[in-house]
Each structure stands twice: as structure tokens, then as C-alpha cells.
Design a protein around this motif. Structure first.
Motif: not given
Ligand code: C2O
Ligand code: CU
Length: 478
Positions: A462, A460, A414
């Protein structure tokens, strides 16, 4: 190349059988089309019904933004500011994450980590500027393996400041559903089999919420095709029979135009690819686009159908479209600090223990908690964690991502875009900027970026079942 026109799996079976709806394969630009600075949008997340499979099958109960799945395409121009009022009319908490947009941490939409989740009946206003032109998307980050799987996502397109010389700009939000015979969504979200294998790969693929039959084109046309993989877990590998699509952007970021490897456009969950599709065939011709990613599960996505009209132009010597660069900070690789991020776990893996809530536990205990994956030996439950790494603001970093599992993982960071500088020790040819990098089993990739965005950022997998099953962590930029 015509062999790819013979899917080894009967598409009717794969797609629930029966006639499917002939539909325009792209969404009309909605009322959101107009462009003004600091634009206001409203997204209402709520249950609704959608005709995914088309008559004679019944409609499907889905979860939608503004009554449709995908939700409205939000279109703005680079550098513009948007304010999006998200209303939660779902029976559970939600958030919205603006995947790939480099925005302030408080607007990132990660429940508990960056904001309080939006309770049913409540509204939250997101406000941010879009610094990069390109193809992005939005989706919930709360129980996303259920909420995305029920239909909550939409495209966020940031247009370049200058017009790009194409005839048509088309968005395909690709998705994948697990439907039962009555066209309802199978309720087995997050079952341990999906979590520990390749995630919830469904049985019905849609483009913009419909099973398309054909895509109409005209000879001599140049199309910018924005592909967005909104599926929980399905990886697409698209082959365009008779055509040579050029990849012009990856995850929203421009890349030197190039043909996909083996002429197959591979798109892991959450990834976006912008293609320049030159319609080089003759009027009246017909071709198919097939998805050959999973061996034994190949199917035809749709037919590319040329109108009878005379060609718009001769594309024989056309040069590819080169998109203008985005204002990304270039990481200095010489002075970059290096860290390793290792993905472990899953079926056929070697992980025997992992850290859960600060304690080393065995795989049985992990599985009791619904966890089978870990990053750097830590299985994550929920979104709030001790950071895996703490990075100093404005410094360059190289993360070596190591996939120590037998499964694919699209790894998303992110708040930043990163260059993929090597794979399995070999420098990448295009040094592509991405926000989600697809790792094959046992593959390694080095990514490089400047940690210029302060805050706690998720990293993370996806494949949303893998994320829910522990493959998640936090990187802190101080
Ligand atoms: Cu597209 Cu953390 O998400
Ligand atoms: Cu994964």
C-alpha cells in the motif's frame, strides 16, 4: 518525555512556512450522519480547490469527493447495507475501493479485475453490506498513486450495534502532500526515485485536510480517536506526550486493549488504529503530539490543549474500553495450508530479474517498464494477472509474508481480514486481525485466515508507488 516536544526539523519549514490555519482537528459529522438501512450516498469525484496550508498561502488544486478532501465521512451501523453512486467528473478513469470491508468481489473497485473502470462522465453504483464494525476508508484503485496523492479518499465508519462508552468519537484522516512553494501539488507522481525507494513521502502533513494547530480536550474525557493513514507512502509514528493511549482496534478489528510498543503509535499507509485516549492531565495543561517515525524528520503534529473546565470525571481507575468482536471466521491453524509470499526488489535489493508478462527479464527491462518490485518473482503491470495463489473456498490458510527488501511494505489483502500470528518466527502477543500488515525491512510475518470470500482479490503493497512499480498480485478464491 518532554524531549519529544523539540522537533529536530523546523516544522515551519516542513510545513511550507508561515502561519498555519488554526482549525478544528476533526470533521463535523456531515449530513451523512443519519442511520437507516440501505442508505444511499453519492460521491462525486472532481477537481476542486482546498486551503490545505491556510492563508496567506494560496489554495491548492486537488481532486476531491463532494468538493472536500478528505471526502465525506460515511457512517453506517454494523450490518447495514449502503448504495453509493460514484460520479466521475475527473479527466481520467477511476474506481472506488472500500478498503477493509469484506464485500462481494464485484463491489471491490479494482479496475479491469472486478469492474470496468468508471469513465469520465459516467456513474457506477456500489452496493454492499458492512459486516464488521470499525474504522474503514475508501479510495480509488485506478492510478491510485496519483488519485490518492491528489486528495481522493475518505473515512467509512461502521458503528457498533451497541454504543461504546466514550465521550467523543473523533476521526483523523492523516495525509501527506508534496507541495511546492506556491502550495500547489508537485507533479512528479510516480518518479523512479520514489518508486524504487520509500515512495512519495511528502513535505506537508494534514489532519482532515488541514494543518492543525491544536486539538481541544477536556480533563477527564474519554476519546475514541480513529486514525486513518490516507497517505501514499508516509508511515506515521505518533507519540502522545503525557498520555497513555490504548490501542483498541487495528484496521477496524477489535483487539485486546494495549499500550503501543514504546508508546509510539505506528501506522503504515492504509492502516487504521482506534485509540482510547483518556484525558488524564489537569485543566489548562498543554501537550504535544509528535511524529517520530523517520529519524531526522521528526516534527510536531499538533498541541493537545486542555480547557480550564473542571474534570469530567476521575479517570484514575478507569478500565479500558473493550470493543465487541466482529463475526470473523477463525482459521484452524492445525489444518491450514501454508504458502509463501515473497516481496523483492527496490534499491539496495538483491533482485536481478523478474517475470514480466510471462517472460523472465532483467532489471533494466523492468525499469524501462517502470517496474522495480516483484511478488514471488513476478512484477505486475496493471491489475489483471494469473493468480499468485489459488485458494479453496472456506479453507484455512497461513501465508508467510517474506520481505526480502531493504524497505518497509504495508501489505494489503483485499476481501478478507487475517490474523497476524507471528513476526520473525515469534508468535504475536495479540494475534491481531488486520487487512494491512506493515513489514519492516527483511521482516517476515505469518498471517492466517479462512478464504471464505470467492473471487480474484488483490494483494499488494500500500505504498502506492511500490504498487505501481510492480508489488502487486492476485489471490484467487474459488
Ligand atoms: Cu487500500 Cu488495494 O487498497
Ligand atoms: Cu512497498
Amino acid at each position: 518525555m518532554s524531549r519529544i516536544c523539540l522537533p529536530t526539523v523546523d516544522r515551519r519549514k516542513l510545513l511550507l512556512g508561515g502561519a498555519s490555519l488554526a482549525a478544528a482537528a476533526w470533521l463535523p459529522r456531515s449530513a451523512l450522519g443519519a442511520v437507516t438501512p440501505a442508505q444511499e450516498f453519492t460521491l462525486a469525484a472532481a477537481p476542486a480547490r482546498a486551503s490545505l496550508v491556510g492563508p496567506p498561502h494560496p489554495e491548492t488544486d486537488v481532486w476531491c469527493y463532494n468538493g472536500s478532501t478528505p471526502g465525506p465521512e460515511i457512517r453506517v451501523r454494523q450490518g447495514e447495507r449502503i448504495r453509493v453512486h460514484v460520479e466521475n467528473r475527473l479527466p481520467e478513469e477511476t474506481t472506488v475501493h472500500w478498503h477493509g470491508i469484506r464485500l462481494p468481489n464485484a463491489m471491490d473497485g479494482v479496475p479491469h479485475l472486478t469492474q470496468k473502470p468508471i469513465a469520465p462522465g459516467e456513474t457506477f453504483a456500489y452496493e454492499f453490506t458492512c459486516p464488521d464494525a470499525g474504522t474503514f476508508w475508501y479510495h480509488p484503485h485506478q492510478r491510485s498513486f496519483v488519485q490518492v496523492g491528489r486528495g481522493l479518499y475518505g473515512a467509512l465508519v461502521v458503528e457498533e450495534r451497541e454504543t461504546v462508552p466514550v465521550d467523543r468519537d473523533v476521526t483523523w484522516v492523516l495525509s501527506d502532500w508534496r507541495l511546492l512553494d506556491d502550495a500547489s501539488i508537485s507533479g512528479d507522481f510516480g518518479n523512479m526515485h520514489d518508486v524504487s525507494h520509500n515512495g512519495r513521502v511528502g513535505n506537508t502533513v494534514t489532519i482532515n485536510g488541514r494543518i492543525p494547530e491544536t486539538f481541544a480536550a477536556r480533563a477527564g474525557e474519554r476519546i475514541r480517536l480513529r486514525l486513518i493513514n490516507g497517505a501514499n507512502a508516509r508511515i506515521f509514528g505518533l507519540e502522545f506526550e503525557g498520555h497513555r493511549p490504548q490501542i483498541i482496534a487495528l484496521d477496524g478489528q477489535p483487539v485486546e486493549p494495549h499500550a503501543p510498543l514504546n508508546n509510539r503509535v505506528v501506522l503504515g499507509p492504509a492502516m487504521r488504529i482506534d485509540l482510547l485516549l483518556d484525558m488524564t492531565a489537569q485543566p489548562g495543561q498543554r501537550f504535544c503530539i509528535v511524529d517520530t517515525f523517520y529519524r531526522g524528520l521528526e516534527y510536531k503534529l499538533l498541541d493537545l490543549v486542555y480547557a480550564d473546565d473542571a474534570p469530567l470525571r476521575d479517570l484514575a481507575n478507569a478500565t479500558p474500553v473493550r470493543l465487541p468482536d466482529n463475526p470473523l471466521p477463525e482459521p484452524n491453524l492445525e489444518s491450514a495450508q501454508r504458502h509463501q509470499v515473497t516481496l523483492g526488489g527496490g534499491m539496495m535489493g538483491s533482485m536481478r530479474t523478474a517475470i514480466l508478462d510471462g517472460q523472465q527479464v532483467d532489471i533494466r527491462t523492468l525499469m524501462h517498464n517502470g517496474l522495480v518490485w516483484a511478488i514471488n518473482g513476478v512484477a505486475a503491470k496493471g491489475h489483471v494477472h494469473e493468480p499468485l495463489l489459488t485458494l479453496e473456498r472456506n479453507r484455512p490458510y497461513i501465508l508467510e509474508l517474506v520481505n526480502d527488501t531493504m524497505w518497509h511494505h504495508p501489505v494489503h489483502l483485499h476481501g478478507h481480514s487475517f490474523r497476524v500470528i507471528s513476526r520473525d518466527g515469534k508468535p504475536t502477543r495479540y494475534r491481531e486481525w488486520q487487512d494491512t500488515v506493515l513489514l519492516s525491512r527483511q521482516e517476515r510475518a505469518e498471517i492466517a485466515f479462512v478464504a471464505d470470500n470467492p473471487g480474484d482479490w488483490m494483494i499488494h503493497c500500500h505504498i502506492l508507488e511500490h504498487q505501481a512499480g510492480g508489488m502487486m498480485g492476485v489471490i484467487r478464491v474459488t
